[in-house]
Write a protein that holds these residues in place. Sequence first.
Motif, short mmCIF file in Angstrom:
data_model
loop_
_atom_site.label_atom_id
_atom_site.label_comp_id
_atom_site.label_asym_id
_atom_site.label_seq_id
_atom_site.Cartn_x
_atom_site.Cartn_y
_atom_site.Cartn_z
N VAL A 1 -36.29 7.78 -2.43
CA VAL A 1 -35.43 6.84 -2.05
C VAL A 1 -34.02 7.13 -2.95
CG1 VAL A 1 -36.74 4.85 -1.44
CG2 VAL A 1 -36.16 4.78 -3.46
N ILE A 2 -32.89 6.74 -2.42
CA ILE A 2 -31.93 7.27 -2.91
C ILE A 2 -30.98 6.09 -3.65
CG2 ILE A 2 -31.44 9.37 -1.66
CD1 ILE A 2 -29.92 7.78 0.16
N SER A 3 -31.51 4.87 -3.90
CA SER A 3 -30.85 3.80 -4.64
C SER A 3 -31.66 2.78 -5.08
CB SER A 3 -29.74 3.08 -3.62
OG SER A 3 -30.45 2.23 -2.75
N ASN A 4 -31.53 2.22 -6.16
CA ASN A 4 -32.30 1.14 -6.61
C ASN A 4 -32.67 -0.12 -5.77
OD1 ASN A 4 -32.55 2.27 -9.35
ND2 ASN A 4 -30.70 1.47 -9.87
N LYS A 5 -31.67 -0.22 -4.98
CA LYS A 5 -31.65 -1.28 -3.85
C LYS A 5 -32.74 -0.94 -3.05
CE LYS A 5 -29.11 -3.80 -0.20
NZ LYS A 5 -29.51 -3.04 1.03
N LEU A 6 -32.93 0.28 -2.49
CA LEU A 6 -34.11 0.74 -1.44
C LEU A 6 -35.28 0.67 -2.32
CD1 LEU A 6 -32.59 3.79 0.37
CD2 LEU A 6 -33.61 1.70 1.33
N LYS A 7 -35.13 1.20 -3.55
CA LYS A 7 -36.78 0.97 -4.26
C LYS A 7 -37.18 -0.35 -4.45
CE LYS A 7 -38.48 2.57 -8.57
NZ LYS A 7 -38.34 3.22 -10.05
N GLU A 8 -36.28 -1.28 -4.79
CA GLU A 8 -36.76 -2.66 -4.74
C GLU A 8 -37.31 -3.14 -3.50
OE1 GLU A 8 -33.28 -4.66 -6.20
OE2 GLU A 8 -33.27 -3.53 -8.25
N ILE B 1 -40.15 6.58 -5.55
CA ILE B 1 -39.47 7.11 -6.81
C ILE B 1 -37.88 7.33 -6.37
CG2 ILE B 1 -39.11 9.17 -7.98
CD1 ILE B 1 -41.89 9.78 -7.43
N LYS B 2 -37.04 6.82 -7.38
CA LYS B 2 -35.54 6.97 -6.98
C LYS B 2 -35.09 8.17 -7.45
CE LYS B 2 -31.15 5.76 -8.39
NZ LYS B 2 -30.45 5.36 -9.56
N ILE B 3 -34.42 8.79 -6.56
CA ILE B 3 -33.81 10.05 -6.72
C ILE B 3 -32.42 10.26 -6.36
CG2 ILE B 3 -34.79 11.15 -4.78
CD1 ILE B 3 -34.99 13.72 -6.30
N GLN C 1 -27.82 20.03 -10.98
CA GLN C 1 -28.94 20.56 -11.85
C GLN C 1 -29.86 19.45 -11.99
OE1 GLN C 1 -25.83 21.62 -11.98
NE2 GLN C 1 -26.13 23.66 -11.30
N LYS C 2 -29.36 18.28 -12.43
CA LYS C 2 -30.38 17.09 -12.64
C LYS C 2 -31.06 16.91 -11.61
CE LYS C 2 -27.06 15.40 -16.13
NZ LYS C 2 -26.11 14.38 -16.60
N SER C 3 -30.58 16.39 -10.55
CA SER C 3 -31.13 16.10 -9.21
C SER C 3 -32.46 17.24 -8.79
CB SER C 3 -30.27 15.97 -8.20
OG SER C 3 -29.78 14.74 -8.01
N VAL C 4 -32.24 18.50 -8.80
CA VAL C 4 -32.82 19.43 -8.47
C VAL C 4 -34.09 19.58 -9.51
CG1 VAL C 4 -33.20 21.81 -7.95
CG2 VAL C 4 -31.14 20.93 -7.02
N GLU D 1 -39.95 18.62 -10.20
CA GLU D 1 -40.99 18.00 -10.91
C GLU D 1 -41.71 17.12 -10.22
OE1 GLU D 1 -40.46 14.45 -14.09
OE2 GLU D 1 -38.70 15.97 -14.31
N ILE D 2 -41.05 16.54 -9.00
CA ILE D 2 -42.00 15.57 -8.20
C ILE D 2 -42.86 16.58 -7.39
CG2 ILE D 2 -41.77 14.14 -6.07
CD1 ILE D 2 -38.91 13.14 -7.45
N ILE D 3 -42.58 17.65 -6.67
CA ILE D 3 -43.06 18.51 -6.00
C ILE D 3 -44.19 19.14 -6.80
CG2 ILE D 3 -43.06 20.92 -4.76
CD1 ILE D 3 -40.17 19.93 -3.61
N ASP D 4 -43.99 19.52 -7.82
CA ASP D 4 -44.93 20.22 -8.79
C ASP D 4 -46.04 19.20 -9.29
OD1 ASP D 4 -43.42 22.49 -8.50
OD2 ASP D 4 -42.64 22.18 -10.60
N THR D 5 -45.79 17.98 -9.22
CA THR D 5 -46.62 17.19 -9.83
C THR D 5 -47.52 16.15 -8.79
OG1 THR D 5 -45.08 15.37 -10.22
CG2 THR D 5 -45.71 17.02 -11.84
N VAL D 6 -47.07 16.20 -7.51
CA VAL D 6 -47.34 15.45 -6.44
C VAL D 6 -48.82 15.72 -6.20
CG1 VAL D 6 -47.03 17.01 -4.48
CG2 VAL D 6 -47.06 14.53 -4.14
#
Length: 383
Positions: free
Chosen positions: A159-166, A182-184, A370-373, A378-383
């Motif tokens: 999800v792309i915001s804390n509000k959506l995550k909550e 996970i917020k991204i 760079q931070k986002s990618v 990391e998410i794809i590698d550990t899913v």
Amino acid sequence: MAEKKKILIRIGSLRHGGAEKVLINFLKNLPEDKYDVDLLINLYTGMYIQEVPSWVKLHYLLKGEMITTNRPHEIPVKAFRVLYQKMFLLFPSLLYRFILKNKKYDVEIAAIHGMYRELLSSPQKDSKKIIWIQNDIFNLKEYTPEIIKQFFRFDKILVISNKLKEEMQKLAKTDKEKQSVIKIFNPIDKEDTIRKADIPINDYPFSKNLPTFITIGTVYPQKGYDRLLDVHKKLLKEGLQHQIIIIGDGFDFENIQTKLNQLELQETVKMLGFRSNPYPYLKESDFYVMSSRHEGFPTIIAEALILNKPVVSTDVSGIKDLLQNGKLGIITSNSEDGIYEGMKKFLTDKELAKKYEMEITATDLPFVLQKSVSHLQEIIDTV
């Protein structure tokens, strides 16, 4: 050499839109030697098609332009497309056999919330499933809590915001479901934005004598441009001179233009329609104003910050994260009065803009590409 992870990514088309742009930014920055990516789009159309990296295999169900009207000769084409896509939804094994040539995937990703059914019906039961929610689905009528609960069948929900995550976590039944959310941050290409903003333009509609607000986005009712015009009129009546530029097209364009004419604002508001590169206009303007009733993750706000623009925005999804709870810009209540108060602050306090510009300059922005990618990898590698 470790074997490359095989990934299938699905999205409707590659037309100009937030989710589409985010996906392209992401693909362009994935390491080719680590992943084997297939991208499946329902409709082969859109300005981002030519930006898909050459190593990504592109599959599509249909070719042709997006049809947004209901002219008589277009109805059969529309009907055919709907049925054709529905067939693959009902018989997904046909899709995997004939279009994807029976390839086995490690990870399947829905790059947009509307693809949740397609992915959940995948015949490949062993693949890990990820859904990327780039919109405030809690504001979309068709997404009832019952439908949203189905998203927990995915291994990860981005999800792309804390509000959506909550909101998502409130619907979760177990800790495992809670943790799958996970917020991204959507990746924004800072260098690209700055480069595009530097391209000279010769049709900036105003001279520099008055404070100028700009707003960029498809002209839909959710964008609240009607409220913006009313607020503008009110501020002018109070003698607070300023100008507004609206960039974007959409089905509400005529309505907003009509309202603009009725309010006799032709001199101080200019609607420029769609611009494939809106950044030079943003760079030339003084402030960014967002009058939206709701948003998913307003990428344009991130881009305004990259260009060091003071922002005034209604309190929509994603804004508190982007403006760091008001540290980097003015967050107003989601109302006409809110927009009015926020714009008035900039027009009456000349030092305020400078204060925000200094805050923005001093901040390490978390949505930079760079931070986002790397977070997504990391998410794809550990899913």
